[in-house]
Design a protein around this motif. Structure first.
Motif, PDB file in Angstrom:
ATOM      1  N   HIS A   1      42.195 -11.143  75.997  1.00  0.00           N
ATOM      2  CA  HIS A   1      43.585 -10.772  75.724  1.00  0.00           C
ATOM      3  C   HIS A   1      44.402 -11.141  76.961  1.00  0.00           C
ATOM      4  O   HIS A   1      44.024 -10.792  78.080  1.00  0.00           O
ATOM      5  N   SER A   2      45.534 -11.811  76.754  1.00  0.00           N
ATOM      6  CA  SER A   2      46.395 -12.191  77.875  1.00  0.00           C
ATOM      7  C   SER A   2      47.857 -12.046  77.467  1.00  0.00           C
ATOM      8  O   SER A   2      48.176 -11.879  76.292  1.00  0.00           O
ATOM      9  N   GLY A   3      48.739 -12.126  78.447  1.00  0.00           N
ATOM     10  CA  GLY A   3      50.169 -11.958  78.171  1.00  0.00           C
ATOM     11  C   GLY A   3      50.497 -10.514  77.866  1.00  0.00           C
ATOM     12  O   GLY A   3      50.958 -10.204  76.765  1.00  0.00           O
ATOM     13  N   PRO A   4      50.291  -9.603  78.825  1.00  0.00           N
ATOM     14  CA  PRO A   4      50.563  -8.184  78.561  1.00  0.00           C
ATOM     15  C   PRO A   4      52.024  -7.935  78.225  1.00  0.00           C
ATOM     16  O   PRO A   4      52.920  -8.609  78.743  1.00  0.00           O
ATOM     17  N   ASP A   5      52.245  -6.976  77.337  1.00  0.00           N
ATOM     18  CA  ASP A   5      53.596  -6.605  76.926  1.00  0.00           C
ATOM     19  C   ASP A   5      53.843  -5.160  77.354  1.00  0.00           C
ATOM     20  O   ASP A   5      53.398  -4.222  76.684  1.00  0.00           O
ATOM     21  N   ARG A   6      54.496  -4.987  78.479  1.00  0.00           N
ATOM     22  CA  ARG A   6      54.746  -3.634  79.012  1.00  0.00           C
ATOM     23  C   ARG A   6      55.674  -2.816  78.106  1.00  0.00           C
ATOM     24  O   ARG A   6      55.593  -1.599  78.083  1.00  0.00           O
ATOM     25  N   ARG A   7      56.540  -3.496  77.398  1.00  0.00           N
ATOM     26  CA  ARG A   7      57.534  -2.779  76.590  1.00  0.00           C
ATOM     27  C   ARG A   7      56.914  -2.067  75.400  1.00  0.00           C
ATOM     28  O   ARG A   7      57.164  -0.892  75.173  1.00  0.00           O
TER      29      ARG A   7
ATOM     30  N   GLN B   1      50.309  -2.339  78.091  1.00  0.00           N
ATOM     31  CA  GLN B   1      51.487  -1.580  78.494  1.00  0.00           C
ATOM     32  C   GLN B   1      51.479  -1.330  80.004  1.00  0.00           C
ATOM     33  O   GLN B   1      52.527  -1.272  80.632  1.00  0.00           O
ATOM     34  N   ALA B   2      50.278  -1.225  80.575  1.00  0.00           N
ATOM     35  CA  ALA B   2      50.153  -1.023  82.018  1.00  0.00           C
ATOM     36  C   ALA B   2      50.382  -2.321  82.791  1.00  0.00           C
ATOM     37  O   ALA B   2      50.476  -2.309  84.020  1.00  0.00           O
ATOM     38  N   GLY B   3      50.454  -3.453  82.081  1.00  0.00           N
ATOM     39  CA  GLY B   3      50.736  -4.725  82.727  1.00  0.00           C
ATOM     40  C   GLY B   3      49.525  -5.422  83.326  1.00  0.00           C
ATOM     41  O   GLY B   3      49.669  -6.340  84.124  1.00  0.00           O
ATOM     42  N   ILE B   4      48.322  -5.020  82.947  1.00  0.00           N
ATOM     43  CA  ILE B   4      47.112  -5.663  83.456  1.00  0.00           C
ATOM     44  C   ILE B   4      47.025  -7.050  82.823  1.00  0.00           C
ATOM     45  O   ILE B   4      47.042  -7.176  81.597  1.00  0.00           O
TER      46      ILE B   4
ATOM     47  N   ALA C   1      45.290  -4.806  89.544  1.00  0.00           N
ATOM     48  CA  ALA C   1      44.139  -5.141  88.697  1.00  0.00           C
ATOM     49  C   ALA C   1      44.422  -6.479  88.023  1.00  0.00           C
ATOM     50  O   ALA C   1      45.508  -6.695  87.483  1.00  0.00           O
ATOM     51  N   LEU C   2      43.454  -7.380  88.076  1.00  0.00           N
ATOM     52  CA  LEU C   2      43.616  -8.691  87.454  1.00  0.00           C
ATOM     53  C   LEU C   2      43.079  -8.713  86.032  1.00  0.00           C
ATOM     54  O   LEU C   2      43.579  -9.440  85.180  1.00  0.00           O
TER      55      LEU C   2
END
Length: 191
Positions: free
Chosen positions: A149-155, A130-133, A103-104
């Motif tokens: 919103h950009s720069g996902p934070d999976r942690r 968190q899902a990294g989208i 997913a982009l």
């Protein structure tokens, strides 16, 4: 986010969701059961506008309006975004709840209900990040803004960056999408 006990197991949620009528959209974000309010005509028009812009600019992509996603680090949340932008035919062969890999961008358009603030402005960006989208696009009809919103934070969940644009301004969806949107017309679809 404070730890809390889920209202039910994700398996129980999926069983309930699979039997829900088409007029009801159910979600399960961070252990909380939710019902999405029925979309109004302006909501549908906003989604149609966005679909046309995305397909014109990027015919290599699909904007899927009904795909459920397994979101959060453990995949224990289930979200049904208003739309998911993916490479063409990405969800072919997937079931009702797909992994978000590939997913982009996810898209949400606010509805006029009391859960909008909690779900679309707080819980969903946390889960999608968190899902990294890569991108979360929130078209906020309450504040007449579009937030990218950009720069996902999976942690820890969420996104590192959020850029707010007022309806009427032009915005560019960053990579991996790279689409420019003139938001002037969105002024016509608010109460």
């Amino acid at each position: 986010m404070a730890e809390h006990k889920p209202q039910m197991s994700v398996e129980d949620f999926e069983t309930i969701a699979s039997g829900a009528p088409e007029t009801v959209t159910l979600e399960f974000i961070h252990g909380r059961f939710g019902v999405k309010k029925a979309r109004d005509g302006d909501h549908g028009t906003v989604m149609s506008w966005l679909t046309k812009r995305c397909m014109r600019a990027r015919p290599d992509l699909d904007l899927c309006g009904s795909q459920g996603l397994r979101v959060d680090a453990g995949g224990h949340s289930r979200a049904r975004p208003d739309a998911v932008l993916t490479p063409e035919a990405h969800f072919a062969g997937h079931g009702a709840w797909a992994d978000p890999d590939g997913a982009l961008m996810v898209v949400e358009v606010t509805s006029y209900d009391p859960d909008t603030d909690r779900r679309k402005r707080h819980e969903k960006p946390a889960a999608y990040g968190q899902a990294g989208i890569p991108l979360y696009l929130l078209i906020d009809r309450d504040s007449c803004t579009v937030t990218v919103h950009s720069g996902p934070d999976r942690r820890v969940g969420g996104y590192r960056d959020a850029r707010v644009t007022t309806f009427g301004e032009t915005l560019v969806l960053p990579d991996p999408v790279g689409i420019e949107l003139d938001t002037e017309i969105l002024k016509d679809y608010v109460r």
